[in-house]
Design a protein around this motif. Sequence first.
Motif, PDB file in Angstrom:
ATOM      1  N   UNK A 404       0.741  -1.100   0.056  1.00 19.62           N
ATOM      2  CA  UNK A 404      -0.086   0.022   0.138  1.00 19.62           C
ATOM      3  C   UNK A 404       0.857   1.236   0.101  1.00 19.62           C
ATOM      4  N   UNK A 405       2.121   1.196   0.339  1.00 23.66           N
ATOM      5  CA  UNK A 405       3.047   2.434   0.020  1.00 23.66           C
ATOM      6  C   UNK A 405       4.489   1.897   0.094  1.00 23.66           C
ATOM      7  N   UNK A 406       5.314   2.859  -0.452  1.00 25.16           N
ATOM      8  CA  UNK A 406       6.807   2.785  -0.300  1.00 25.16           C
ATOM      9  C   UNK A 406       7.167   3.938   0.305  1.00 25.16           C
ATOM     10  N   UNK A 407       7.955   3.879   1.299  1.00 18.04           N
ATOM     11  CA  UNK A 407       8.296   4.676   2.164  1.00 18.04           C
ATOM     12  C   UNK A 407       9.935   4.953   2.158  1.00 18.04           C
ATOM     13  N   UNK A 408      10.435   6.185   1.756  1.00 24.04           N
ATOM     14  CA  UNK A 408      11.659   6.224   0.928  1.00 24.04           C
ATOM     15  C   UNK A 408      12.343   7.237   1.844  1.00 24.04           C
ATOM     16  N   UNK A 409      13.706   6.985   2.247  1.00 19.78           N
ATOM     17  CA  UNK A 409      14.577   7.955   3.195  1.00 19.78           C
ATOM     18  C   UNK A 409      15.695   8.344   2.332  1.00 19.78           C
ATOM     19  N   UNK A 410      16.238   9.401   2.275  1.00 19.39           N
ATOM     20  CA  UNK A 410      17.509   9.761   1.634  1.00 19.39           C
ATOM     21  C   UNK A 410      18.330  10.470   2.503  1.00 19.39           C
ATOM     22  N   UNK A 411      19.567  10.292   2.648  1.00 21.29           N
ATOM     23  CA  UNK A 411      20.767  11.018   3.378  1.00 21.29           C
ATOM     24  C   UNK A 411      21.801  11.134   2.596  1.00 21.29           C
ATOM     25  N   UNK A 412      22.763  11.846   3.341  1.00 20.42           N
ATOM     26  CA  UNK A 412      24.000  12.097   2.725  1.00 20.42           C
ATOM     27  C   UNK A 412      24.823  10.957   2.338  1.00 20.42           C
ATOM     28  N   UNK A 413      24.632  10.027   3.604  1.00 21.52           N
ATOM     29  CA  UNK A 413      25.270   8.767   3.623  1.00 21.52           C
ATOM     30  C   UNK A 413      24.247   7.709   4.007  1.00 21.52           C
ATOM     31  N   UNK A 414      24.809   6.442   4.433  1.00 21.69           N
ATOM     32  CA  UNK A 414      23.787   5.370   4.608  1.00 21.69           C
ATOM     33  C   UNK A 414      23.280   5.545   6.124  1.00 21.69           C
ATOM     34  N   UNK A 415      24.214   6.007   6.986  1.00 16.35           N
ATOM     35  CA  UNK A 415      23.931   6.519   8.569  1.00 16.35           C
ATOM     36  C   UNK A 415      22.927   7.499   8.615  1.00 16.35           C
ATOM     37  N   UNK A 416      22.943   8.427   7.847  1.00 12.40           N
ATOM     38  CA  UNK A 416      21.765   9.492   7.692  1.00 12.40           C
ATOM     39  C   UNK A 416      20.564   9.147   7.269  1.00 12.40           C
ATOM     40  N   UNK A 417      20.655   8.130   6.106  1.00 12.26           N
ATOM     41  CA  UNK A 417      19.512   7.423   5.372  1.00 12.26           C
ATOM     42  C   UNK A 417      18.581   6.689   6.483  1.00 12.26           C
ATOM     43  N   UNK A 418      19.339   5.756   7.155  1.00 10.50           N
ATOM     44  CA  UNK A 418      18.637   4.868   8.041  1.00 10.50           C
ATOM     45  C   UNK A 418      18.175   5.695   9.301  1.00 10.50           C
TER      46      UNK A 418
END
Length: 476
Positions: A404-418
């Motif tokens: 029902x949804x796709x939740x996407x997170x973006x960051x400058x690196x993997x630590x920030x994205x998570x």
Amino acid sequence: MSPVRRTAQRKPAARSGEPPFRKILIANRGEIALRVIQACKELGIQTVAVYSEADRNALHVRFADEDICIGPPASARSYLNIPQVIAAAEVTGAEAIHPGYGFLSENPHFVDVCHACGITFIGPNAEIIRMMGNKAQAKATMQAAGVPLMPGSDGVVETVEDALAWAERIGYPVIVKASAGGGGRGMRIVNSPEEMADQYNTARTEAKAAFTDDSVYMEKYLLEPRHIEVQILGDLFGNIIHLGERECSIQRRHQKLIEESPSPALTPELRRRIHETAVRAAKAVGYFNAGTIEFLLDARGDFFFMEMNTRVQVEHPVTEMVSGVDIVKEQIRIAAGRKLSYSQDDIVLRGHAVECRINAEDPWKFTPCPGRITALHFPGGPGIRMDTAMHQEATIPPYYDSMVAKLIAYGSDRTEALARMRRALDTLVVEGIRTTAPLHHRIIEHPDFVKGAFSTKWLEGFLADLEKERAEAAEA
């Protein structure tokens, strides 16, 4: 094998500044239908939504310029009903059809029908889809192009006796796979000769039921592989580029739960090699439009071709976030006969993106949970994207895929994205139905996931530990 011809049913390329098409019909539903509508709005293209009776009040119907009902809830009588979809395009004057993913997106017969009716199919031609949709044929094509393959049978395995002979040559464990298959159907792992007859026959039975084709082939089965895929874009002028790779190893029963880009497993040299190999694979079949080359990566850093998906992927947003390329808009431009908007040198991959597929399922039992949404709050803030067709008071029907949804997170690196993904999952509210969001939260907090130390088999152990933990808590 020589590449297939780069032919597509399309109108002449529009002059610069003109929309690629005047009107596009979206032969899909849910969040991907909305995603295509968004791209069309930015390109100045009118849209037509088709819907089943179960989706009468869906958002893709509300936001399209025109809409038309094509049948009752069952997919076979609506979204998979080719005559109804074509009739809807003809009666509304749509010049092109975007199939999204699933449903008719990899159906070569549908592409042939579109071509015969003078309607542009936004994707590759039927010849490419047939070639890459037949896993045994795709494997032979890749072998001829020098793309590394998993050790396996030379094409279809006709009998149990042949299967036993091949397994002896390849070495156990092996996996029997449907030639026309995908999504985990028609696949069976065989650990010893004693298991072969039952598993081989089961795979063929499943393949026949799912794909009306019971042919199977066999490959070596890697015990702890990673699933790496490379996003490809190609135009009708022979230009092919990649947009980097995606890590898709967090999966249950061959269905992906979490994807990210770039992969935490690749060294710079391995990344370069896998990208170059993916482009070579696409060129081998004269590929055009959006596609994905999928590989299995072993612990030694060797990778092997698995399959090619000849459509836009569910997980395309993570690639869009790190590349800055709108993949759906490029699909539309390519189908209209335009050259790629980018060369390979233009593509600079920055930062890190993670996607959680939110399903309307019990997060611990994985049973579907359709129903009416009574309260809803979407997360926001820096680096968060939510692709969904959910809305307040919407009813999630029981007839279709549970995502029902796709939740996407973006960051400058993997630590920030998570960190941003954890924050987003904390503030996502969906009431009235159950979703897998709590499971995703547990996964991304696990030390193995944080370190990037996982394989396609990791989730099995995680879920077993989780079940044990829940059972002990219930007994306490």
